[in-house]
Enzyme design. Structure first.
Site, PDB file in Angstrom:
ATOM      1  N   HIS A  36      87.293  -5.599   9.324  1.00 25.99           N
ATOM      2  CA  HIS A  36      86.409  -4.446   9.255  1.00 25.99           C
ATOM      3  C   HIS A  36      85.547  -4.442  10.516  1.00 25.99           C
ATOM      4  O   HIS A  36      85.738  -5.274  11.429  1.00 25.99           O
ATOM      5  CB  HIS A  36      85.551  -4.492   7.985  1.00 25.99           C
ATOM      6  CG  HIS A  36      84.861  -5.801   7.758  1.00 25.99           C
ATOM      7  ND1 HIS A  36      83.850  -6.275   8.576  1.00 25.99           N
ATOM      8  CD2 HIS A  36      85.032  -6.760   6.807  1.00 25.99           C
ATOM      9  CE1 HIS A  36      83.425  -7.440   8.140  1.00 25.99           C
ATOM     10  NE2 HIS A  36      84.137  -7.775   7.071  1.00 25.99           N
ATOM     11  N   GLY A  38      82.659  -5.419  11.127  1.00 26.00           N
ATOM     12  CA  GLY A  38      81.976  -6.672  11.411  1.00 26.00           C
ATOM     13  C   GLY A  38      82.835  -7.591  12.252  1.00 26.00           C
ATOM     14  O   GLY A  38      82.370  -8.165  13.246  1.00 26.00           O
ATOM     15  N   HIS A  39      84.112  -7.747  11.865  1.00 26.10           N
ATOM     16  CA  HIS A  39      85.035  -8.557  12.665  1.00 26.10           C
ATOM     17  C   HIS A  39      85.214  -7.964  14.063  1.00 26.10           C
ATOM     18  O   HIS A  39      85.246  -8.694  15.059  1.00 26.10           O
ATOM     19  CB  HIS A  39      86.408  -8.625  11.994  1.00 26.10           C
ATOM     20  CG  HIS A  39      86.414  -9.307  10.663  1.00 26.10           C
ATOM     21  ND1 HIS A  39      86.607  -8.633   9.485  1.00 26.10           N
ATOM     22  CD2 HIS A  39      86.249 -10.608  10.326  1.00 26.10           C
ATOM     23  CE1 HIS A  39      86.584  -9.485   8.480  1.00 26.10           C
ATOM     24  NE2 HIS A  39      86.357 -10.693   8.954  1.00 26.10           N
ATOM     25  N   GLY A 149      79.929 -14.535  12.756  1.00 31.50           N
ATOM     26  CA  GLY A 149      78.910 -13.599  12.318  1.00 31.50           C
ATOM     27  C   GLY A 149      77.771 -14.282  11.578  1.00 31.50           C
ATOM     28  O   GLY A 149      77.975 -15.281  10.879  1.00 31.50           O
ATOM     29  N   ARG A 189      85.337  -8.691   1.010  1.00 31.94           N
ATOM     30  CA  ARG A 189      85.241  -8.662  -0.449  1.00 31.94           C
ATOM     31  C   ARG A 189      84.731  -7.323  -0.972  1.00 31.94           C
ATOM     32  O   ARG A 189      84.928  -6.998  -2.160  1.00 31.94           O
ATOM     33  CB  ARG A 189      84.340  -9.796  -0.950  1.00 31.94           C
ATOM     34  CG  ARG A 189      84.907 -11.184  -0.699  1.00 31.94           C
ATOM     35  CD  ARG A 189      83.971 -12.268  -1.192  1.00 31.94           C
ATOM     36  NE  ARG A 189      84.465 -13.591  -0.826  1.00 31.94           N
ATOM     37  CZ  ARG A 189      85.288 -14.314  -1.564  1.00 31.94           C
ATOM     38  NH1 ARG A 189      85.723 -13.817  -2.707  1.00 31.94           N
ATOM     39  NH2 ARG A 189      85.683 -15.505  -1.168  1.00 31.94           N
TER      40      ARG A 189
END
Length: 280
Positions: A36, A38-39, A149, A189
């Site tokens: 997503h 964030g990655h 992160g 998740r």
């Protein structure tokens, strides 16, 4: 265009050997897939700070406490490769379990102390699995820098301690948590939340930020933490595993004269969510 997928250590080592010979700085972004934004923010940070970037995708069985949780973890390899394509990563390393843990593999890496509270208390052995696979991935990729992160704050501190204690020739680079518009920290998740639960999930960061602000203003810590837990339960989070104020670096008892972090873990719709915020 999708990222080039590499599955064998031999193929990866051939690449990294040539890069090292050229003097390239290699960055690695370890993931379990289901990528997503964030990655992707970690990948962009790696691209900005390194000559070559490897993204690893390995759903590590040794860091799951429940076989059901491991089985249900989302696996989206082709979609992940497509997401990475525009970012021009140099390799997507997708080993199978036998490549990472060949027959006869019998070594476990354990980081004591910092791994024991919070996640460690509720997920016994989890950080042994993390520390072991991270050590293996660092060796496999021969990376100079690794990007993690801040959402998984305790994991970040465990990896930092691991690299320091084992004299690993790698720099651990922390990157800010990425949040959705409603404040929920992005996580693979989150895909498992029902629509109604996803709307309620934003209460977690709201309550965390409110508690952090109250503590920073001098409100009594224990009262504030208890109130935060009550608010989470009122929003349907159950169980609330922890809602604690800790020293940012050691995760031990917090002191006002040192950086502090508020960390939480709670279930919503049978999905375990974690988050953390700084207390300034």
């Amino acid at each position: 265009m999708s990222a080039t997928i590499i599955r064998s250590l031999a193929q990866l080592r051939a690449l990294t050997k040539s890069w090292k010979q050229q003097g390239d700085v290699i960055g690695v972004v370890p993931t379990m897939g289901a990528l997503h934004e964030g990655h992707l923010s970690l990948v962009r940070a790696a691209k900005a700070g390194c000559d070559r970037v490897i993204v690893t995708l390995f759903v590590n069985p040794r860091q799951f406490n429940s076989p059901e949780d491991f089985a249900n973890y989302p696996r989206t390899e082709l979609a992940d490769a497509a997401l990475l394509g525009p970012l021009d990563v140099d390799a997507l390393f997708v080993p199978d379990a036998a490549e990472v843990y060949p027959e006869g593999h019998d070594t476990v890496v354990s980081v004591r102390g910092i791994s024991e509270p919070l996640e460690g208390a509720h997920r016994p052995g989890h950080f042994d699995g993390v520390a072991t696979v991270v050590t293996l991935l660092f060796n496999m990729t021969q990376a100079d820098r690794a990007f993690f992160g801040e959402k998984d704050w305790q994991q970040l501190q465990v990896v930092r301690q691991l690299a320091k204690d084992m004299l690993l020739p790698i720099e651990i680079v922390p990157c800010p948590s990425i949040r959705a518009e409603d404040g929920l920290a992005l996580s693979s998740r989150n895909q498992r939340l029902s629509g109604a639960a996803r709307e309620r999930a934003a209460a977690l960061p709201d309550i965390l930020f409110a508690a952090a602000k109250a503590i920073a203003k001098g409100q009594p810590v224990e009262e504030t933490l208890a109130a935060g837990k009550r608010r989470l339960r009122a929003q349907g989070f159950a169980p609330v595993e922890y809602f604690e104020l800790c020293d940012s670096e050691t995760l031990g008892p917090a002191r006002p004269d040192r950086p502090r972090r508020l960390l939480a873990a709670a279930f919503l719709d049978e999905v375990r969510l974690i988050d953390n915020v700084a207390v300034d």
